[in-house]
Design a protein around this motif. Sequence first.
Motif, PDB file in Angstrom:
ATOM      1  N   SER A 136     -14.247 -18.814 -71.618  1.00 36.52           N
ATOM      2  CA  SER A 136     -14.778 -17.524 -71.204  1.00 36.52           C
ATOM      3  C   SER A 136     -14.377 -17.214 -69.769  1.00 36.52           C
ATOM      4  O   SER A 136     -13.984 -18.096 -68.998  1.00 36.52           O
ATOM      5  CB  SER A 136     -16.305 -17.538 -71.309  1.00 36.52           C
ATOM      6  N   ALA A 137     -14.486 -15.932 -69.414  1.00 38.30           N
ATOM      7  CA  ALA A 137     -14.377 -15.513 -68.012  1.00 38.30           C
ATOM      8  C   ALA A 137     -15.737 -15.585 -67.338  1.00 38.30           C
ATOM      9  O   ALA A 137     -15.835 -15.424 -66.119  1.00 38.30           O
ATOM     10  CB  ALA A 137     -13.832 -14.085 -67.937  1.00 38.30           C
ATOM     11  N   ASP A 138     -16.774 -15.833 -68.125  1.00 37.62           N
ATOM     12  CA  ASP A 138     -18.148 -15.922 -67.621  1.00 37.62           C
ATOM     13  C   ASP A 138     -18.489 -17.390 -67.392  1.00 37.62           C
ATOM     14  O   ASP A 138     -19.056 -18.064 -68.263  1.00 37.62           O
ATOM     15  CB  ASP A 138     -19.099 -15.279 -68.646  1.00 37.62           C
ATOM     16  N   ALA A 139     -18.160 -17.900 -66.210  1.00 32.21           N
ATOM     17  CA  ALA A 139     -18.362 -19.317 -65.922  1.00 32.21           C
ATOM     18  C   ALA A 139     -19.826 -19.747 -65.992  1.00 32.21           C
ATOM     19  O   ALA A 139     -20.130 -20.790 -66.590  1.00 32.21           O
ATOM     20  CB  ALA A 139     -17.770 -19.659 -64.562  1.00 32.21           C
ATOM     21  N   PRO A 140     -20.769 -19.005 -65.413  1.00 36.07           N
ATOM     22  CA  PRO A 140     -22.169 -19.447 -65.500  1.00 36.07           C
ATOM     23  C   PRO A 140     -22.656 -19.600 -66.937  1.00 36.07           C
ATOM     24  O   PRO A 140     -23.406 -20.542 -67.249  1.00 36.07           O
ATOM     25  CB  PRO A 140     -22.933 -18.323 -64.771  1.00 36.07           C
ATOM     26  N   ALA A 141     -22.230 -18.703 -67.824  1.00 34.85           N
ATOM     27  CA  ALA A 141     -22.655 -18.799 -69.220  1.00 34.85           C
ATOM     28  C   ALA A 141     -22.113 -20.063 -69.876  1.00 34.85           C
ATOM     29  O   ALA A 141     -22.825 -20.744 -70.626  1.00 34.85           O
ATOM     30  CB  ALA A 141     -22.202 -17.562 -69.992  1.00 34.85           C
ATOM     31  N   VAL A 142     -20.850 -20.390 -69.608  1.00 32.74           N
ATOM     32  CA  VAL A 142     -20.257 -21.604 -70.186  1.00 32.74           C
ATOM     33  C   VAL A 142     -20.951 -22.846 -69.648  1.00 32.74           C
ATOM     34  O   VAL A 142     -21.315 -23.760 -70.408  1.00 32.74           O
ATOM     35  CB  VAL A 142     -18.743 -21.665 -69.889  1.00 32.74           C
ATOM     36  N   LEU A 143     -21.149 -22.908 -68.343  1.00 40.71           N
ATOM     37  CA  LEU A 143     -21.774 -24.088 -67.751  1.00 40.71           C
ATOM     38  C   LEU A 143     -23.206 -24.267 -68.229  1.00 40.71           C
ATOM     39  O   LEU A 143     -23.670 -25.393 -68.432  1.00 40.71           O
ATOM     40  CB  LEU A 143     -21.719 -23.989 -66.221  1.00 40.71           C
ATOM     41  N   ASP A 144     -23.904 -23.164 -68.427  1.00 41.89           N
ATOM     42  CA  ASP A 144     -25.273 -23.255 -68.939  1.00 41.89           C
ATOM     43  C   ASP A 144     -25.273 -23.795 -70.370  1.00 41.89           C
ATOM     44  O   ASP A 144     -26.111 -24.633 -70.731  1.00 41.89           O
ATOM     45  CB  ASP A 144     -25.934 -21.874 -68.889  1.00 41.89           C
ATOM     46  N   LEU A 145     -24.314 -23.323 -71.191  1.00 45.76           N
ATOM     47  CA  LEU A 145     -24.200 -23.831 -72.555  1.00 45.76           C
ATOM     48  C   LEU A 145     -23.860 -25.319 -72.571  1.00 45.76           C
ATOM     49  O   LEU A 145     -24.404 -26.087 -73.370  1.00 45.76           O
ATOM     50  CB  LEU A 145     -23.127 -23.051 -73.309  1.00 45.76           C
ATOM     51  N   VAL A 146     -22.970 -25.715 -71.705  1.00 46.25           N
ATOM     52  CA  VAL A 146     -22.590 -27.128 -71.638  1.00 46.25           C
ATOM     53  C   VAL A 146     -23.811 -27.981 -71.312  1.00 46.25           C
ATOM     54  O   VAL A 146     -24.052 -29.029 -71.933  1.00 46.25           O
ATOM     55  CB  VAL A 146     -21.481 -27.345 -70.591  1.00 46.25           C
ATOM     56  N   GLY A 147     -24.585 -27.537 -70.334  1.00 46.38           N
ATOM     57  CA  GLY A 147     -25.786 -28.294 -69.993  1.00 46.38           C
ATOM     58  C   GLY A 147     -26.759 -28.402 -71.151  1.00 46.38           C
ATOM     59  O   GLY A 147     -27.333 -29.477 -71.406  1.00 46.38           O
ATOM     60  N   ALA A 148     -26.952 -27.286 -71.872  1.00 46.70           N
ATOM     61  CA  ALA A 148     -27.868 -27.293 -73.016  1.00 46.70           C
ATOM     62  C   ALA A 148     -27.368 -28.229 -74.111  1.00 46.70           C
ATOM     63  O   ALA A 148     -28.152 -28.967 -74.735  1.00 46.70           O
ATOM     64  CB  ALA A 148     -28.036 -25.882 -73.553  1.00 46.70           C
ATOM     65  N   LEU A 149     -26.076 -28.238 -74.369  1.00 42.90           N
ATOM     66  CA  LEU A 149     -25.524 -29.091 -75.426  1.00 42.90           C
ATOM     67  C   LEU A 149     -25.515 -30.559 -75.018  1.00 42.90           C
ATOM     68  O   LEU A 149     -25.689 -31.446 -75.858  1.00 42.90           O
ATOM     69  CB  LEU A 149     -24.112 -28.621 -75.778  1.00 42.90           C
ATOM     70  N   GLN A 150     -25.305 -30.821 -73.745  1.00 41.18           N
ATOM     71  CA  GLN A 150     -25.392 -32.208 -73.275  1.00 41.18           C
ATOM     72  C   GLN A 150     -26.803 -32.753 -73.468  1.00 41.18           C
ATOM     73  O   GLN A 150     -26.987 -33.930 -73.801  1.00 41.18           O
ATOM     74  CB  GLN A 150     -24.978 -32.291 -71.804  1.00 41.18           C
ATOM     75  N   ALA A 151     -27.790 -31.888 -73.279  1.00 39.09           N
ATOM     76  CA  ALA A 151     -29.175 -32.314 -73.482  1.00 39.09           C
ATOM     77  C   ALA A 151     -29.444 -32.650 -74.945  1.00 39.09           C
ATOM     78  O   ALA A 151     -30.366 -33.421 -75.256  1.00 39.09           O
ATOM     79  CB  ALA A 151     -30.129 -31.217 -73.019  1.00 39.09           C
TER      80      ALA A 151
END
Length: 233
Positions: free
Chosen positions: A116-131
């Motif tokens: 994505s061009a939306d970095a905060p959205a990707v990083l937030d998803l990554v954190g949620a999936l890592q959890a």
Amino acid sequence: MGLASRLMVLAAGLIGLGASPVSAQPMPVVPTGAKVTLQQTAGRDLDQDRISAQLRVENEAVSPAEVQDAINRGMARALEKARAVASVDAETAGYSLYRDTERGVWRGSQELVLDSADAPAVLDLVGALQAEGFVSSQIGYYLSREARERVTDELIVEALAGANGRLEVMSGAVDSKGFAIEAIDLSPQAEIYPRMRAARAEAMTADAYAPPVAEAGTTRVEVSLTVTARLFP
């Protein structure tokens, strides 16, 4: 008159014609100058405008069916989360399943790619999936093809202007009356791939998570021209 005598007379006539006082006309000559070939490069550092993250879900069990079921359920939940975010593109990637003979279990994994061009959205998803147990393989920024193509035309004009200036200097140095460009070759541009950087993830629990930290960098975009010109004498 015999044949030998006639040949002697013909030869004498040809010599006489060659010696006749007929003035020779000079052929017109087109003046040409020195040929010059030079290379000109123009480049620019651009901020990376997209982010890509690769994660994987892993599982092991006694039977392959259990492994596959767990992976399928985990990936289905992840895709549901990712597709709920309109600004993020999500797709599945490599799937593996094999038997660990030393431990007597089956192990498997499947990858999920977020872009994505939306970095905060990707990083937030990554954190949620890592959890939820996903493991991050790579997280990094890169320059999009659209951004590269937008600047390429500008760099071509810049490189041509630079080549023109160099030719003017060369023309003046040899007292040339000017120059004419005969050929311009644009070197093929290499594809620009993501420059992945390591991302840092904070400690997480099942109830709370922190998105990983990743910084965007820059990517160098260059064009190279080979210009052939003729200097006027």
